[in-house]
Design a protein around this motif. Structure first.
Motif, PDB file in Angstrom:
ATOM      1  N   HIS A   1       0.807  -1.223   0.000  1.00 53.57           N
ATOM      2  CA  HIS A   1       0.000   0.000   0.000  1.00 53.57           C
ATOM      3  C   HIS A   1       0.839   1.271   0.000  1.00 53.57           C
ATOM      4  O   HIS A   1       0.318   2.366  -0.227  1.00 53.57           O
ATOM      5  CB  HIS A   1      -0.973  -0.024   1.183  1.00 53.57           C
ATOM      6  N   ALA A   2       2.131   1.125   0.229  1.00 47.92           N
ATOM      7  CA  ALA A   2       3.032   2.277   0.123  1.00 47.92           C
ATOM      8  C   ALA A   2       3.475   2.505  -1.320  1.00 47.92           C
ATOM      9  O   ALA A   2       4.112   3.512  -1.624  1.00 47.92           O
ATOM     10  CB  ALA A   2       4.254   2.081   1.015  1.00 47.92           C
ATOM     11  N   ARG A   3       3.108   1.601  -2.210  1.00 48.65           N
ATOM     12  CA  ARG A   3       3.537   1.690  -3.591  1.00 48.65           C
ATOM     13  C   ARG A   3       2.461   2.346  -4.447  1.00 48.65           C
ATOM     14  O   ARG A   3       1.485   2.892  -3.933  1.00 48.65           O
ATOM     15  CB  ARG A   3       3.912   0.294  -4.102  1.00 48.65           C
ATOM     16  N   SER A   4       2.607   2.284  -5.752  1.00 48.48           N
ATOM     17  CA  SER A   4       1.711   3.011  -6.658  1.00 48.48           C
ATOM     18  C   SER A   4       0.357   2.322  -6.797  1.00 48.48           C
ATOM     19  O   SER A   4       0.183   1.150  -6.438  1.00 48.48           O
ATOM     20  CB  SER A   4       2.356   3.118  -8.038  1.00 48.48           C
ATOM     21  N   THR A   5      -0.600   3.071  -7.361  1.00 44.48           N
ATOM     22  CA  THR A   5      -1.910   2.500  -7.658  1.00 44.48           C
ATOM     23  C   THR A   5      -1.767   1.333  -8.633  1.00 44.48           C
ATOM     24  O   THR A   5      -2.453   0.308  -8.516  1.00 44.48           O
ATOM     25  CB  THR A   5      -2.842   3.560  -8.254  1.00 44.48           C
ATOM     26  N   GLY A   6      -0.847   1.483  -9.589  1.00 43.48           N
ATOM     27  CA  GLY A   6      -0.624   0.409 -10.552  1.00 43.48           C
ATOM     28  C   GLY A   6      -0.113  -0.861  -9.898  1.00 43.48           C
ATOM     29  O   GLY A   6      -0.505  -1.969 -10.283  1.00 43.48           O
TER      30      GLY A   6
ATOM     31  N   ALA B   1      -1.380  -6.374  -8.146  1.00 42.71           N
ATOM     32  CA  ALA B   1      -1.508  -7.367  -7.079  1.00 42.71           C
ATOM     33  C   ALA B   1      -2.939  -7.867  -6.969  1.00 42.71           C
ATOM     34  O   ALA B   1      -3.188  -9.060  -6.737  1.00 42.71           O
ATOM     35  CB  ALA B   1      -1.044  -6.777  -5.757  1.00 42.71           C
ATOM     36  N   LEU B   2      -3.914  -6.957  -7.132  1.00 42.18           N
ATOM     37  CA  LEU B   2      -5.320  -7.337  -7.029  1.00 42.18           C
ATOM     38  C   LEU B   2      -5.781  -8.174  -8.224  1.00 42.18           C
ATOM     39  O   LEU B   2      -6.733  -8.961  -8.109  1.00 42.18           O
ATOM     40  CB  LEU B   2      -6.197  -6.090  -6.913  1.00 42.18           C
ATOM     41  N   THR B   3      -5.108  -8.027  -9.357  1.00 41.66           N
ATOM     42  CA  THR B   3      -5.461  -8.847 -10.518  1.00 41.66           C
ATOM     43  C   THR B   3      -5.244 -10.315 -10.205  1.00 41.66           C
ATOM     44  O   THR B   3      -6.046 -11.176 -10.579  1.00 41.66           O
ATOM     45  CB  THR B   3      -4.611  -8.437 -11.743  1.00 41.66           C
ATOM     46  N   GLY B   4      -4.153 -10.596  -9.467  1.00 49.31           N
ATOM     47  CA  GLY B   4      -3.932 -11.942  -8.939  1.00 49.31           C
ATOM     48  C   GLY B   4      -3.700 -13.001  -9.996  1.00 49.31           C
ATOM     49  O   GLY B   4      -3.433 -12.717 -11.163  1.00 49.31           O
ATOM     50  N   ARG B   5      -3.765 -14.251  -9.559  1.00 51.25           N
ATOM     51  CA  ARG B   5      -3.628 -15.445 -10.404  1.00 51.25           C
ATOM     52  C   ARG B   5      -2.263 -15.511 -11.097  1.00 51.25           C
ATOM     53  O   ARG B   5      -2.128 -16.120 -12.156  1.00 51.25           O
ATOM     54  CB  ARG B   5      -4.757 -15.515 -11.437  1.00 51.25           C
ATOM     55  N   GLN B   6      -1.248 -14.889 -10.500  1.00 51.87           N
ATOM     56  CA  GLN B   6       0.075 -14.853 -11.106  1.00 51.87           C
ATOM     57  C   GLN B   6       0.605 -16.261 -11.355  1.00 51.87           C
ATOM     58  O   GLN B   6       0.515 -17.133 -10.498  1.00 51.87           O
ATOM     59  CB  GLN B   6       1.037 -14.089 -10.198  1.00 51.87           C
ATOM     60  N   SER B   7       1.131 -16.494 -12.548  1.00 55.02           N
ATOM     61  CA  SER B   7       1.734 -17.747 -13.014  1.00 55.02           C
ATOM     62  C   SER B   7       0.708 -18.807 -13.413  1.00 55.02           C
ATOM     63  O   SER B   7       1.087 -19.882 -13.889  1.00 55.02           O
ATOM     64  CB  SER B   7       2.691 -18.352 -11.972  1.00 55.02           C
ATOM     65  N   GLU B   8      -0.596 -18.543 -13.227  1.00 54.65           N
ATOM     66  CA  GLU B   8      -1.610 -19.507 -13.657  1.00 54.65           C
ATOM     67  C   GLU B   8      -1.820 -19.414 -15.170  1.00 54.65           C
ATOM     68  O   GLU B   8      -1.546 -18.376 -15.787  1.00 54.65           O
ATOM     69  CB  GLU B   8      -2.940 -19.242 -12.950  1.00 54.65           C
ATOM     70  N   PRO B   9      -2.306 -20.470 -15.815  1.00 54.68           N
ATOM     71  CA  PRO B   9      -2.590 -20.406 -17.250  1.00 54.68           C
ATOM     72  C   PRO B   9      -3.636 -19.330 -17.559  1.00 54.68           C
ATOM     73  O   PRO B   9      -4.589 -19.143 -16.798  1.00 54.68           O
ATOM     74  CB  PRO B   9      -3.132 -21.808 -17.572  1.00 54.68           C
TER      75      PRO B   9
ATOM     76  N   TRP C   1      -8.019  -2.341 -11.425  1.00 54.70           N
ATOM     77  CA  TRP C   1      -7.694  -0.911 -11.439  1.00 54.70           C
ATOM     78  C   TRP C   1      -8.838  -0.100 -10.815  1.00 54.70           C
ATOM     79  O   TRP C   1      -8.589   0.835 -10.044  1.00 54.70           O
ATOM     80  CB  TRP C   1      -7.439  -0.442 -12.868  1.00 54.70           C
ATOM     81  N   THR C   2     -10.071  -0.443 -11.136  1.00 61.16           N
ATOM     82  CA  THR C   2     -11.221   0.261 -10.569  1.00 61.16           C
ATOM     83  C   THR C   2     -11.229   0.124  -9.049  1.00 61.16           C
ATOM     84  O   THR C   2     -11.441   1.113  -8.319  1.00 61.16           O
ATOM     85  CB  THR C   2     -12.530  -0.290 -11.151  1.00 61.16           C
ATOM     86  N   ARG C   3     -10.958  -1.062  -8.557  1.00 66.66           N
ATOM     87  CA  ARG C   3     -10.946  -1.283  -7.107  1.00 66.66           C
ATOM     88  C   ARG C   3      -9.774  -0.559  -6.448  1.00 66.66           C
ATOM     89  O   ARG C   3      -9.924   0.032  -5.382  1.00 66.66           O
ATOM     90  CB  ARG C   3     -10.868  -2.778  -6.813  1.00 66.66           C
ATOM     91  N   ALA C   4      -8.605  -0.604  -7.090  1.00 68.45           N
ATOM     92  CA  ALA C   4      -7.428   0.046  -6.513  1.00 68.45           C
ATOM     93  C   ALA C   4      -7.622   1.557  -6.396  1.00 68.45           C
ATOM     94  O   ALA C   4      -7.197   2.176  -5.410  1.00 68.45           O
ATOM     95  CB  ALA C   4      -6.199  -0.270  -7.358  1.00 68.45           C
ATOM     96  N   ARG C   5      -8.264   2.163  -7.396  1.00 67.53           N
ATOM     97  CA  ARG C   5      -8.510   3.603  -7.344  1.00 67.53           C
ATOM     98  C   ARG C   5      -9.549   3.946  -6.282  1.00 67.53           C
ATOM     99  O   ARG C   5      -9.443   4.973  -5.601  1.00 67.53           O
ATOM    100  CB  ARG C   5      -8.979   4.094  -8.709  1.00 67.53           C
ATOM    101  N   ALA C   6     -10.562   3.079  -6.120  1.00 65.35           N
ATOM    102  CA  ALA C   6     -11.632   3.357  -5.168  1.00 65.35           C
ATOM    103  C   ALA C   6     -11.224   3.034  -3.738  1.00 65.35           C
ATOM    104  O   ALA C   6     -11.703   3.668  -2.791  1.00 65.35           O
ATOM    105  CB  ALA C   6     -12.883   2.550  -5.548  1.00 65.35           C
TER     106      ALA C   6
END
Length: 226
Positions: free
Chosen positions: A134-139, A144-152, A167-172
């Motif tokens: 949370h100390a990092r950027s909105t991007g 991170a919220l997109t998730g599923r990293q490394s999954e097909p 992105w919508t959730r991160a901004r809100a």
């Protein structure tokens, strides 16, 4: 016509003087700890205009002992170690859970310098991991919220939909949790500093954690043949 890889390789030059400066490394005056020298070198890389000096190679091993490497971002370095972050459920997160040991590599071409670090890896607790995120950027939060990293992934359209939602959730909600996002630290057992030299008399200075004698808990320094 397809490019000729071998001809391209032959045409390239390492440490072109027009873009690279090769400063000296004097072992006798080097700091007593690798963190101090790393901080000094990192600041010099930034000042010299090194693109993305905070990116590094991260090497781990899978359950069969096969190496895996990728480029990640340095999140910090202090007495506890060098830190980076990823999902605990990603490929590297799963590998680190099974074999919690890693190697890091930095290359700062504008100064002809490399730094190599090896040691055990420890995950930070969830509160610290989320605070780092949370100390990092909105991007960064959206990714991170997109998730599923490394999954097909079925298609790029599926990624676009998930990313747009994130992105919508991160901004809100800038404090939205990403439960699997984890901060990891590599506690160095040895750190090597490489300074390139135009005459190929490269200087390699290795710091090794002292395990016995009066230096126990400190660092021993050794020169290595290039």
């Amino acid at each position: 016509m397809e490019p000729d890889l071998h001809e391209l390789l032959k045409s390239l030059r390492v440490w072109d003087p027009s873009v690279t400066t090769l400063p000296p490394l004097t072992p006798d005056t080097a700091p007593a700890t690798p963190l101090a020298l790393f901080t000094e070198w990192f600041a010099q890389a930034v000042a010299a205009g090194q693109p993305e000096p905070h990116t590094m190679s991260l090497a781990t091993t899978d359950e069969r002992g096969r190496p895996d490497v990728r480029t990640v971002m340095l999140h910090g370095a202090d007495a506890r170690g060098w830190s980076f972050a990823t999902h605990a459920t990603s490929r590297k997160g799963v590998q680190l859970a099974a074999a919690p040991y890693a190697a890091l590599g930095f290359y700062w071409s504008v100064l002809g310098r490399q730094v190599r670090i090896r040691g055990p890896v420890t995950p930070a607790d969830p509160a610290e991991s989320q605070a780092d995120l949370h100390a990092r950027s909105t991007g960064a939060l959206a990714a991170a919220l997109t998730g599923r990293q490394s999954e097909p992934l079925e298609s790029l359209e599926e990624l676009t939909r998930a990313s747009d939602t994130a992105w919508t959730r991160a901004r809100a909600d800038p404090s939205a949790p990403a439960p699997t996002w984890t901060l990891y630290r590599v506690r160095p057992e040895d750190v090597e500093f490489f300074q390139g030299d135009a005459t190929r008399r490269h200087v390699r200075l290795r710091y090794e954690g002292a395990t016995s004698g009066p230096e126990r808990g400190g660092w021993e320094r050794h020169l290595l043949w290039p």
